[in-house]
Scaffold this active site. Sequence first.
Site, short mmCIF file in Angstrom:
data_model
loop_
_atom_site.label_atom_id
_atom_site.label_comp_id
_atom_site.label_asym_id
_atom_site.label_seq_id
_atom_site.Cartn_x
_atom_site.Cartn_y
_atom_site.Cartn_z
N GLU A 40 -12.47 11.44 0.60
CA GLU A 40 -12.82 10.76 -0.66
C GLU A 40 -13.17 11.78 -1.73
O GLU A 40 -13.26 12.99 -1.48
CB GLU A 40 -13.96 9.77 -0.40
N CYS B 85 -5.98 8.65 1.96
CA CYS B 85 -6.19 7.99 3.25
C CYS B 85 -5.82 8.91 4.41
O CYS B 85 -5.01 9.83 4.28
CB CYS B 85 -5.30 6.75 3.34
N CYS C 32 -3.10 0.74 4.54
CA CYS C 32 -3.04 0.16 3.18
C CYS C 32 -1.60 0.19 2.68
O CYS C 32 -0.73 0.86 3.25
CB CYS C 32 -3.97 0.93 2.23
N GLU D 82 -3.93 8.31 7.00
CA GLU D 82 -2.51 8.28 7.39
C GLU D 82 -1.69 9.26 6.55
O GLU D 82 -0.80 9.94 7.05
CB GLU D 82 -1.93 6.87 7.20
N CYS E 125 -0.03 3.65 2.00
CA CYS E 125 0.33 4.38 3.22
C CYS E 125 1.57 3.77 3.86
O CYS E 125 2.40 4.50 4.39
CB CYS E 125 -0.85 4.39 4.20
N ASN F 52 -9.61 10.31 6.29
CA ASN F 52 -9.70 10.06 4.85
C ASN F 52 -10.60 11.09 4.18
O ASN F 52 -11.60 11.53 4.76
CB ASN F 52 -10.13 8.62 4.53
N1 THU Z 1 -8.54 4.20 4.07
C1 THU Z 1 -7.72 4.94 4.90
O1 THU Z 1 -8.01 6.11 5.19
N2 THU Z 1 -6.60 4.35 5.36
C2 THU Z 1 -6.21 3.08 5.08
O2 THU Z 1 -5.11 2.69 5.41
C3 THU Z 1 -7.14 2.17 4.39
C4 THU Z 1 -8.26 2.83 3.67
C5 THU Z 1 -9.75 4.83 3.53
C6 THU Z 1 -9.71 5.07 2.04
C7 THU Z 1 -11.19 5.08 1.70
O3 THU Z 1 -11.69 6.38 1.90
C8 THU Z 1 -11.82 4.14 2.73
O4 THU Z 1 -10.87 3.99 3.76
C9 THU Z 1 -12.19 2.76 2.17
O5 THU Z 1 -11.12 2.18 1.54
#
Ligand code: THU
Length: 135
Positions: free
Chosen positions: A48, A57, A89, A59, A92, A46
């Site tokens: 941010e 994310c 999520c 994925e 994704c 991920n």
């Molecule tokens: N996140 C992912 O990388 N993948 C997911 O499927 C769920 C959430 C990340 C996004 C954000 O940077 C952190 O997790 C908290 O939501």
Amino acid sequence: MLDRAVQEKLVRKAIEVRGHAYAPYSEFAVGAALLAADGRIFTGCNVENASYGLTICAERVALFKAVSEGTREFEAIAIACGKGPCAPCGACRQVLYEFAPDLTVIMADAEGGSVREAKLGDLFPKGFGPKSLGT
Ligand code: THU
């Protein structure tokens, strides 16, 4: 069920790439390793952003890397999080469904070691995909 050795390799790679996560706001690091039909493995973490909403994310990073390199067929993805195995999520799930409605999803707890396996079709039933457009 995915072959045990393949599952372990994908989880190992997802945990490894999780170390590159840029997550200063949530402090929730995620890693993903996507297995293509040709055997290649694409990883992602991920990333941010100070604007929050532009966060991407793990994925989707892995999938977009693969597609941008000409790969469109996938068999499995491993996702590694802390605090228990986490499921992908909704965004994704939608993006993965576009290319791989039959994808095997491995959810791994990077710290505790527990692993769960599911099919994308069970996590995202009756999904909207290319077929829904009649293409
Ligand atoms: N996140 C992912 O990388 N993948 C997911 O499927 C769920 C959430 C990340 C996004 C954000 O940077 C952190 O997790 C908290 O939501």
